[in-house]
Write a protein that holds these residues in place. Sequence first.
Motif, PDB file in Angstrom:
ATOM      1  N   VAL A 193      -7.231  -6.133  -3.911  1.00  0.00           N
ATOM      2  CA  VAL A 193      -6.675  -5.891  -2.580  1.00  0.00           C
ATOM      3  C   VAL A 193      -5.265  -6.470  -2.510  1.00  0.00           C
ATOM      4  O   VAL A 193      -4.975  -7.521  -3.081  1.00  0.00           O
ATOM      5  CB  VAL A 193      -7.572  -6.505  -1.480  1.00  0.00           C
ATOM      6  CG1 VAL A 193      -7.645  -8.021  -1.592  1.00  0.00           C
ATOM      7  CG2 VAL A 193      -7.112  -6.090  -0.094  1.00  0.00           C
ATOM      8  N   GLY A 194      -4.388  -5.744  -1.836  1.00  0.00           N
ATOM      9  CA  GLY A 194      -3.056  -6.261  -1.566  1.00  0.00           C
ATOM     10  C   GLY A 194      -3.117  -7.305  -0.462  1.00  0.00           C
ATOM     11  O   GLY A 194      -3.786  -7.113   0.553  1.00  0.00           O
ATOM     12  N   GLU A 195      -2.412  -8.384  -0.666  1.00  0.00           N
ATOM     13  CA  GLU A 195      -2.425  -9.483   0.303  1.00  0.00           C
ATOM     14  C   GLU A 195      -1.977  -9.018   1.684  1.00  0.00           C
ATOM     15  O   GLU A 195      -2.432  -9.543   2.711  1.00  0.00           O
ATOM     16  CB  GLU A 195      -1.506 -10.594  -0.204  1.00  0.00           C
ATOM     17  CG  GLU A 195      -1.491 -11.853   0.625  1.00  0.00           C
ATOM     18  CD  GLU A 195      -0.542 -12.895   0.049  1.00  0.00           C
ATOM     19  OE1 GLU A 195      -0.900 -14.082   0.093  1.00  0.00           O
ATOM     20  OE2 GLU A 195       0.536 -12.519  -0.449  1.00  0.00           O
ATOM     21  N   GLU A 196      -1.098  -8.007   1.727  1.00  0.00           N
ATOM     22  CA  GLU A 196      -0.570  -7.508   2.998  1.00  0.00           C
ATOM     23  C   GLU A 196      -1.188  -6.160   3.387  1.00  0.00           C
ATOM     24  O   GLU A 196      -0.613  -5.418   4.188  1.00  0.00           O
ATOM     25  CB  GLU A 196       0.951  -7.398   2.915  1.00  0.00           C
ATOM     26  CG  GLU A 196       1.635  -8.729   2.664  1.00  0.00           C
ATOM     27  CD  GLU A 196       3.145  -8.616   2.590  1.00  0.00           C
ATOM     28  OE1 GLU A 196       3.716  -7.694   3.224  1.00  0.00           O
ATOM     29  OE2 GLU A 196       3.767  -9.432   1.893  1.00  0.00           O
ATOM     30  N   ASP A 197      -2.360  -5.842   2.843  1.00  0.00           N
ATOM     31  CA  ASP A 197      -3.043  -4.597   3.185  1.00  0.00           C
ATOM     32  C   ASP A 197      -3.554  -4.695   4.619  1.00  0.00           C
ATOM     33  O   ASP A 197      -4.462  -5.464   4.906  1.00  0.00           O
ATOM     34  CB  ASP A 197      -4.210  -4.354   2.214  1.00  0.00           C
ATOM     35  CG  ASP A 197      -4.876  -3.004   2.422  1.00  0.00           C
ATOM     36  OD1 ASP A 197      -4.686  -2.390   3.489  1.00  0.00           O
ATOM     37  OD2 ASP A 197      -5.587  -2.561   1.502  1.00  0.00           O
ATOM     38  N   GLY A 198      -2.973  -3.897   5.500  1.00  0.00           N
ATOM     39  CA  GLY A 198      -3.395  -3.913   6.895  1.00  0.00           C
ATOM     40  C   GLY A 198      -4.496  -2.928   7.214  1.00  0.00           C
ATOM     41  O   GLY A 198      -5.144  -3.025   8.261  1.00  0.00           O
ATOM     42  N   LEU A 199      -4.733  -1.947   6.344  1.00  0.00           N
ATOM     43  CA  LEU A 199      -5.758  -0.929   6.597  1.00  0.00           C
ATOM     44  C   LEU A 199      -7.137  -1.372   6.115  1.00  0.00           C
ATOM     45  O   LEU A 199      -8.140  -1.182   6.806  1.00  0.00           O
ATOM     46  CB  LEU A 199      -5.366   0.398   5.932  1.00  0.00           C
ATOM     47  CG  LEU A 199      -4.114   1.073   6.470  1.00  0.00           C
ATOM     48  CD1 LEU A 199      -3.883   2.388   5.745  1.00  0.00           C
ATOM     49  CD2 LEU A 199      -4.219   1.304   7.975  1.00  0.00           C
TER      50      LEU A 199
END
Length: 245
Positions: A193-199
């Motif tokens: 997961v991307g640390e800045e994944d907002g979805l």
Amino acid sequence: MNALPLVLLHAFPVDARMWDAVRAPLSERLRLITPDQRGLGRSPLPETDREPDLDDAARDVVALLDRLGLDKVVLGGCSMGGYLTMAVLRLAPERVGGLVLIDTKATADTPEAAHARHDVAARVEAEGAGWMPEAVTPGLLAEKARPEVAERLRELITTQPPSGIAWAARAMAARPDSLETLRSADVPALVVVGEEDGLTPLEAANTLVETLPDATLVVLPEAGHLTPLEDPAGVVEAILGWYPA
């Protein structure tokens, strides 16, 4: 190359070119297969009167494995590709020897999210995909994503057939919750997961890890929802560092 082949399924609303930056380094170590999903990229949308359903796309994946003579693979995907991975796991768990779930989640859409997907489908059928990059890029990439990444994403989105985008949006809206499917998945799993994944944020990734019997979590810093575009080296390192023998 004695390890199982790796099949990676792409995100929405793009095609398998999203894997271009990870393809060469992964292929040095593994047999890598990255198909376009039905209606997107170079894959045609079958003529049918059936309602859009990811189970039909899952049958496409199993048919591809049959054509390639592959009894079992490590199966993974990013975002929608993760949803499709879970659909294949429901349909043919015996074909899956490991899971790679990238920036995705196991829960179904809320009614509001499903309604929004149907709105996207209707608009893209009416207007084409030209409006989509401005509408979806802020949710798909980290705030400080490199301009060339945003431009590549724009190219990938605007070259998709509107009919394929609409089919995929409606199919995702109809997908079921997959937590029970993952709970019974007795195979090694990698969750990225991307640390800045907002979805599908870290909370959703943690739910995957807690649900799967044998899961490893990798968080990629300064990346958003499409980590294979934003941090391909990080994705490659995560996969190769985890990959089951």
